[in-house]
Each structure stands twice: as structure tokens, then as C-alpha cells.
Design a protein around this motif. Structure first.
Motif, PDB file in Angstrom:
ATOM      1  N   LYS A 161       0.830  -1.206   0.000  1.00  0.00           N
ATOM      2  CA  LYS A 161       0.000   0.000   0.000  1.00  0.00           C
ATOM      3  C   LYS A 161       0.866   1.257   0.000  1.00  0.00           C
ATOM      4  CE  LYS A 161      -3.942   2.105   2.381  1.00  0.00           C
ATOM      5  NZ  LYS A 161      -4.930   1.966   3.472  1.00  0.00           N
ATOM      6  N   LEU A 162       1.915   1.244   0.783  1.00  0.00           N
ATOM      7  CA  LEU A 162       2.809   2.396   0.851  1.00  0.00           C
ATOM      8  C   LEU A 162       3.562   2.601  -0.458  1.00  0.00           C
ATOM      9  CD1 LEU A 162       4.151   1.922   4.458  1.00  0.00           C
ATOM     10  CD2 LEU A 162       3.067   3.990   3.596  1.00  0.00           C
ATOM     11  N   ILE A 163       4.030   1.509  -1.050  1.00  0.00           N
ATOM     12  CA  ILE A 163       4.749   1.610  -2.328  1.00  0.00           C
ATOM     13  C   ILE A 163       3.825   2.167  -3.406  1.00  0.00           C
ATOM     14  CG2 ILE A 163       5.843   0.285  -4.171  1.00  0.00           C
ATOM     15  CD1 ILE A 163       6.976  -1.548  -1.978  1.00  0.00           C
ATOM     16  N   LYS A 164       2.597   1.671  -3.446  1.00  0.00           N
ATOM     17  CA  LYS A 164       1.637   2.156  -4.439  1.00  0.00           C
ATOM     18  C   LYS A 164       1.273   3.619  -4.201  1.00  0.00           C
ATOM     19  CE  LYS A 164      -0.536  -2.308  -5.465  1.00  0.00           C
ATOM     20  NZ  LYS A 164      -1.782  -3.115  -5.377  1.00  0.00           N
ATOM     21  N   LYS A 165       1.295   4.021  -2.942  1.00  0.00           N
ATOM     22  CA  LYS A 165       0.965   5.406  -2.605  1.00  0.00           C
ATOM     23  C   LYS A 165       1.989   6.388  -3.167  1.00  0.00           C
ATOM     24  CE  LYS A 165       0.488   8.500   1.384  1.00  0.00           C
ATOM     25  NZ  LYS A 165       0.515   8.603   2.864  1.00  0.00           N
ATOM     26  N   HIS A 166       3.262   6.035  -3.057  1.00  0.00           N
ATOM     27  CA  HIS A 166       4.318   6.963  -3.447  1.00  0.00           C
ATOM     28  C   HIS A 166       4.912   6.684  -4.829  1.00  0.00           C
ATOM     29  CE1 HIS A 166       4.240   8.661   0.561  1.00  0.00           C
ATOM     30  NE2 HIS A 166       4.360   7.451   1.080  1.00  0.00           N
ATOM     31  N   ALA A 167       4.587   5.549  -5.422  1.00  0.00           N
ATOM     32  CA  ALA A 167       5.161   5.189  -6.721  1.00  0.00           C
ATOM     33  C   ALA A 167       4.771   6.145  -7.856  1.00  0.00           C
ATOM     34  CB  ALA A 167       4.773   3.759  -7.085  1.00  0.00           C
ATOM     35  N   PRO A 168       3.528   6.642  -7.927  1.00  0.00           N
ATOM     36  CA  PRO A 168       3.167   7.505  -9.067  1.00  0.00           C
ATOM     37  C   PRO A 168       4.080   8.707  -9.252  1.00  0.00           C
ATOM     38  CG  PRO A 168       1.188   6.808  -7.916  1.00  0.00           C
ATOM     39  CD  PRO A 168       2.343   6.343  -7.084  1.00  0.00           C
ATOM     40  N   SER A 169       4.380   9.429  -8.172  1.00  0.00           N
ATOM     41  CA  SER A 169       5.252  10.597  -8.307  1.00  0.00           C
ATOM     42  C   SER A 169       6.669  10.179  -8.672  1.00  0.00           C
ATOM     43  CB  SER A 169       5.262  11.410  -7.011  1.00  0.00           C
ATOM     44  OG  SER A 169       5.673  10.617  -5.918  1.00  0.00           O
ATOM     45  N   ALA A 170       7.126   9.054  -8.141  1.00  0.00           N
ATOM     46  CA  ALA A 170       8.470   8.570  -8.443  1.00  0.00           C
ATOM     47  C   ALA A 170       8.594   8.181  -9.914  1.00  0.00           C
ATOM     48  CB  ALA A 170       8.808   7.369  -7.556  1.00  0.00           C
ATOM     49  N   ILE A 171       7.601   7.487 -10.431  1.00  0.00           N
ATOM     50  CA  ILE A 171       7.625   7.052 -11.825  1.00  0.00           C
ATOM     51  C   ILE A 171       7.525   8.244 -12.767  1.00  0.00           C
ATOM     52  CG2 ILE A 171       6.400   5.720 -13.587  1.00  0.00           C
ATOM     53  CD1 ILE A 171       7.948   4.027 -11.584  1.00  0.00           C
ATOM     54  N   ALA A 172       6.691   9.216 -12.420  1.00  0.00           N
ATOM     55  CA  ALA A 172       6.516  10.397 -13.276  1.00  0.00           C
ATOM     56  C   ALA A 172       7.839  11.148 -13.441  1.00  0.00           C
ATOM     57  CB  ALA A 172       5.446  11.307 -12.690  1.00  0.00           C
ATOM     58  N   ILE A 173       8.565  11.319 -12.343  1.00  0.00           N
ATOM     59  CA  ILE A 173       9.852  12.025 -12.398  1.00  0.00           C
ATOM     60  C   ILE A 173      10.859  11.227 -13.217  1.00  0.00           C
ATOM     61  CG2 ILE A 173      11.789  12.877 -11.025  1.00  0.00           C
ATOM     62  CD1 ILE A 173       9.807  13.338  -8.735  1.00  0.00           C
ATOM     63  N   SER A 174      10.921   9.934 -12.995  1.00  0.00           N
ATOM     64  CA  SER A 174      11.873   9.087 -13.713  1.00  0.00           C
ATOM     65  C   SER A 174      11.579   9.045 -15.205  1.00  0.00           C
ATOM     66  CB  SER A 174      11.851   7.665 -13.132  1.00  0.00           C
ATOM     67  OG  SER A 174      12.257   7.687 -11.780  1.00  0.00           O
ATOM     68  N   ALA A 175      10.302   8.995 -15.558  1.00  0.00           N
ATOM     69  CA  ALA A 175       9.926   8.967 -16.971  1.00  0.00           C
ATOM     70  C   ALA A 175      10.375  10.242 -17.674  1.00  0.00           C
ATOM     71  CB  ALA A 175       8.410   8.787 -17.099  1.00  0.00           C
ATOM     72  N   THR A 176      10.225  11.378 -16.997  1.00  0.00           N
ATOM     73  CA  THR A 176      10.678  12.653 -17.565  1.00  0.00           C
ATOM     74  C   THR A 176      12.186  12.642 -17.755  1.00  0.00           C
ATOM     75  OG1 THR A 176       8.866  13.821 -16.467  1.00  0.00           O
ATOM     76  CG2 THR A 176      10.710  15.155 -17.241  1.00  0.00           C
ATOM     77  N   LEU A 177      12.891  12.064 -16.798  1.00  0.00           N
ATOM     78  CA  LEU A 177      14.344  11.979 -16.878  1.00  0.00           C
ATOM     79  C   LEU A 177      14.780  11.122 -18.066  1.00  0.00           C
ATOM     80  CD1 LEU A 177      16.525  13.230 -15.062  1.00  0.00           C
ATOM     81  CD2 LEU A 177      16.768  11.016 -13.965  1.00  0.00           C
ATOM     82  N   PHE A 178      14.108  10.007 -18.273  1.00  0.00           N
ATOM     83  CA  PHE A 178      14.431   9.142 -19.403  1.00  0.00           C
ATOM     84  C   PHE A 178      14.146   9.849 -20.735  1.00  0.00           C
ATOM     85  CE2 PHE A 178      13.493   5.410 -16.413  1.00  0.00           C
ATOM     86  CZ  PHE A 178      14.836   5.264 -16.088  1.00  0.00           C
ATOM     87  N   ALA A 179      13.038  10.591 -20.797  1.00  0.00           N
ATOM     88  CA  ALA A 179      12.708  11.339 -22.012  1.00  0.00           C
ATOM     89  C   ALA A 179      13.764  12.405 -22.292  1.00  0.00           C
ATOM     90  CB  ALA A 179      11.333  11.979 -21.877  1.00  0.00           C
ATOM     91  N   ALA A 180      14.257  13.043 -21.211  1.00  0.00           N
ATOM     92  CA  ALA A 180      15.325  14.028 -21.376  1.00  0.00           C
ATOM     93  C   ALA A 180      16.594  13.367 -21.905  1.00  0.00           C
ATOM     94  CB  ALA A 180      15.604  14.709 -20.041  1.00  0.00           C
ATOM     95  N   GLY A 181      16.850  12.154 -21.462  1.00  0.00           N
ATOM     96  CA  GLY A 181      17.992  11.406 -21.984  1.00  0.00           C
ATOM     97  C   GLY A 181      17.859  11.167 -23.482  1.00  0.00           C
ATOM     98  N   ALA A 182      16.630  10.896 -23.918  1.00  0.00           N
ATOM     99  CA  ALA A 182      16.375  10.719 -25.355  1.00  0.00           C
ATOM    100  C   ALA A 182      16.705  11.998 -26.114  1.00  0.00           C
ATOM    101  CB  ALA A 182      14.911  10.328 -25.573  1.00  0.00           C
ATOM    102  N   MET A 183      16.315  13.141 -25.543  1.00  0.00           N
ATOM    103  CA  MET A 183      16.604  14.423 -26.182  1.00  0.00           C
ATOM    104  C   MET A 183      18.108  14.668 -26.293  1.00  0.00           C
ATOM    105  SD  MET A 183      15.883  18.281 -24.841  1.00  0.00           S
ATOM    106  CE  MET A 183      17.393  18.138 -23.875  1.00  0.00           C
TER     107      MET A 183
END
Length: 433
Positions: free
Chosen positions: A278-300
Motif C-alpha cells: 500500500k505504501l509503495i503504491k501510494k508513493h510510486a506515481p510521483s516517483a515514476i513520473a519524475i523518472s519517466a521525464t528523466l528518461f525522455a530528457a535522456g532521449a533528447m
């Protein structure tokens, strides 16, 4: 042609990020791919550029996932609440002690690198105290923002990870170079808090001069059962100290340190498997959103490098900048960093402006690492005064302050602090001339 397409791409990326009409993930990955297509590169080449770029961000993306979840769970344990209550009690009715306590609380609260959490911990807990003591709420906003800016130099705070992505290096390694100036920044913030306390006294602050207000909850918890008792607080504090110490000395990959720390934190505080999930699911969305942006920046960044756009754009700029100023371009942009940070968003600054300035600096013999450090130091203080940062509106909303009043009051001390940190960075050798 290549330089023109590159400049148009940066303008498009910055404009789209400023308007907020599209996700940063889409903007940072799709626009560079489209620019590469226009330049005549085929899909296989573009996919290789993107893959190479993402490959440089892997460790930083994983770092974000585990660090954000770790500090989210740590906040659920109630550790921050206990620290805040203790500091407020110790400050008592001393105005300067209250402003200094604000700086300490904001500094500790921003260990997780999340602006909204820092605002929700610091401002609601201190606002009633400020009202009771008749301390101007703009001082509360100013001190909180200054501490957030300095603490945001942490590798999981955002800017350092973004700069590390552009530099294609580990964010923890970059942070090690920034630690001396971060320590100096924390000291400057304490001094700023003292000065603000003195200003508050001159403005008529003091015990019995304000009004009583109801203390607001820092954040409504999803489940009160997740809150832990005092018996676990010392362990959680010790564990966090060990984690930060491990990061500071570089005993291993930063994401491994956070992964192990998260495992221990969950196992000791919440031994039940369902609660852990429950705790992991609670905080995972913000963590994944930031990481996804970072990966997209790497693509750029991968497309920037693979197509040769950066080199072409740098050559074009060299024809405009006087050669005598070229060797100081990192200092110039370090001084201009805060005004730039007010005008453009964090992603646009680090992924649009910084790569170009770094490339131009290289042509004049200024190492990209040196340019990045100067631009990081100067930019961070614009964090909670920028109209482009959501946390700014959250903060002014909690204190019923107009944005213009906050900006007029806070920008001057922020800019002085920003330039002072760049100057002291030069003095201690963090920023090299």
C-alpha cells in the motif's frame, strides 16, 4: 540548416513546456525525434540516438524511484512531525529563534527533494506561530523558499539529476562536487533567517502582538494506521543518517543505497506485506513520473549529440559572443541563472538552455562540468518564487499572500544569495575561472 533546426527545436521545447499543454515526456522525446527526421536521419538512426541517450540516464532514473518512495514512507512514519514540533517548542516566543527554526524545518523537510511536501510540512506548522507573533507571512515564504533552493542541490532533488543527465554522469558524483557550496548555502540561509527575524522585530513582531489561528494539518493521511509511534523514531532517524552518510562517502551506487534503505525502513516499520504494498503504491506515481521525464530528457540529449545539432548551434553563437567574454560564459550564465529560472521552467532551463551554453563554453575552453555547476548554483534559488512552479501557488495559498507581494519581497534576497553562492563557489574552487 542543422543549427537553424536546433534553435527551432529548443524554442519549440521551451514554448511547449512553458504552456504546459503537453506532458514533458512527450515534449522532450517527440520534438527532438521530429527535428532529426527533418534533418534527414532515418528511423534506425534516431532510435539509436534515443537508446544511447536513455542509457546515460538509467542510474539517475532508478535513483529517483527509490529515493522518492523512501522519503515518502519516512514522512508517513511521523519523523518529520516530531522534529517540527520539537523545534517550534524550543523557539518559544523569540522572534529570531522562530525564523531560524523555520529555516531548519524547511531544510530537513526538503531532504526528500519534493517541493509540495516541504511546503505542506513547513508552512502549515509555522503559519499559526507567525500569526501569533505578528511576523509577516512573506518572511515565512522567503525563508522556506531559500532553504528549498539550497537543499534542492541533492542528487534526488531534480536539478542536479537533470544536469547530470545532460553531462551524462552519475547524479551522486555531481552532488559530491556541490556539497561544499551546499553547506555554505545552508549557513547563508541561517544568516538570512536571523536577518529576517531582525526585520520582523523592526516591523513590530513580538509575543502578544499577533492573533491566534487554528493550526492546519500539514497533510491529510490516507490511513491513520500507517502512522508509527515514538518507539520507531530514533531508529528511523538513525537509518536516514546512515543512508545519507553512505551517499556522501560514495560506498556504492546511490540507487542501491536507497533500495537497501527502503527495504529496511519498510521491514522494520511495516512488517505486514499488504501495508508495504500500500505504501509503495501510494508513493510510486510521483516517483515514476519524475523518472519517466528523466528518461525522455535522456532521449533528447541523445538526439542532440547524435545529429550534431549542439556543435552547429555552438558555432553559430560563437560568431555573436565577443571572444573576450567567451571564457567567462559560465560565470555570466551563473549570474543570470535566477532571472532565467523565473522566466522558464526547470526542464526548459536544464534541457533547453544548459546544453547549448555548455557546448558554447567548450569552444572557449570552459569545461561542460564547470558550466553546469555554475548554472545549477545560480538557478536553484528561483525555485519557490517562480510563477512556473506549482509549489509557489500552494505556498502563497496557504498564507493568503499575493504572488506579486511574495516576488517583490523574496526576489532581492534570493538574487543576492544566488550571486553570493556563485562568487563563493569561485573562491573555494567549486566553480573554476
Amino acid at each position: 540548416m542543422t543549427a537553424a533546426i536546433g534553435f527551432l527545436m529548443i524554442v519549440a521545447i521551451v514554448a511547449l513546456l512553458l504552456k504546459g499543454k503537453m506532458s514533458p515526456v512527450v515534449v522532450l522525446a517527440a520534438i527532438p525525434a521530429l527535428a532529426a527526421l527533418i534533418l534527414g536521419f532515418g528511423l534506425p538512426d534516431i532510435m539509436k540516438f534515443i537508446a544511447d541517450g536513455i542509457g546515460t540516464t538509467t542510474s539517475n532514473g532508478i535513483l529517483f524511484i527509490f529515493s522518492v518512495i523512501y522519503f515518502g514512507v519516512l514522512a508517513d512514519t511521523g519523523l518529520f512531525d516530531v522534529i517540527v514540533n520539537w523545534l517550534v517548542k524550543k523557539a518559544g516566543n523569540n522572534v529570531i529563534a522562530i525564523t531560524v527554526a523555520t529555516a531548519i524545518i524547511a531544510t530537513i523537510a526538503h531532504l526528500d527533494g519534493t517541493t509540495a511536501v516541504t511546503v505542506l510540512i513547513t508552512i502549515p506548522s509555522m503559519y499559526p506561530v507567525y500569526k501569533k507573533m505578528n511576523i509577516d507571512e512573506r518572511i515565512l515564504l522567503c525563508i522556506t523558499g531559500a532553504c528549498m533552493g539550497v537543499m534542492n542541490l541533492l542528487p534526488w532533488g531534480g536539478p542536479t539529476a537533470r544536469a547530470a543527465t545532460v553531462l551524462q554522469m552519475d547524479a551522486n558524483d555531481l552532488w559530491h562536487m556541490l556539497i561544499p557550496i551546499q553547506v555554505i548555502g545552508c549557513i547563508i540561509n541561517i544568516a538570512l533567517a536571523v536577518v529576517m527575524g531582525m526585520i520582523a522585530i523592526k516591523m513590530g513582531a513580538g509575543a502578544g502582538k499577533g492573533v491566534e489561528v487554528e493550526s492546519a494539518q500539514a497533510e491529510k493521511k490516507e490511513d491513520d494506521a500507517l502512522r508509527k509511534g515514538p518507539k520507531m523514531l530514533f531508529f528511523n532517524f538513525l537509518l536516514t543518517a546512515v543512508v545519507i552518510a553512505g551517499l556522501s562517502v560514495g560506498i556504492g551506487k546511490s540507487y542501491v543505497v536507497f533500495l537497501l534503505g527502503l527495504c529496511v525502513l519498510l521491514a522494520v516499520n511495516y512488517p505486514d506485506q499488504k501495508t508495504q504494498q500500500k505504501l509503495i503504491k501510494k508513493h510510486a506515481p510521483s516517483a515514476i513520473a519524475i523518472s519517466a521525464t528523466l528518461f525522455a530528457a535522456g532521449a533528447m540529449v541523445g538526439v542532440f549529440d547524435g545529429t550534431g545539432m549542439l556543435e552547429a548551434m555552438a558555432s553559430a553563437i560563437m560568431g555573436i559572443i565577443p571572444p573576450a567574454l567567451g571564457q567567462y560564459i559560465h560565470i555570466i550564465f551563473g549570474i543570470l541563472a535566477l532571472p532565467l529560472g523565473l522566466c522558464i521552467g526547470t526542464d526548459a532551463y536544464f534541457y533547453g538552455i544548459m546544453p547549448l551554453v555548455m557546448q558554447v563554453g567548450e569552444t572557449y575552453g570552459v569545461a561542460s562540468l564547470n558550466t553546469a555547476i555554475a548554472m545549477i548554483i545560480g538557478k536553484n534559488l528561483a525555485l519557490m518564487v517562480s510563477p512556473l512552479v506549482p509549489a509557489t501557488y500552494l505556498a502563497i495559498g496557504l498564507t493568503s499572500t499575493e504572488l506579486k507581494d511574495h516576488m517583490k519581497f523574496s526576489i532581492p534576497p534570493y538574487y543576492v544569495t544566488s550571486v553570493l553562492m556563485v562568487f563563493l563557489g569561485i573562491v573555494i574552487g567549486v566553480v573554476k575561472l
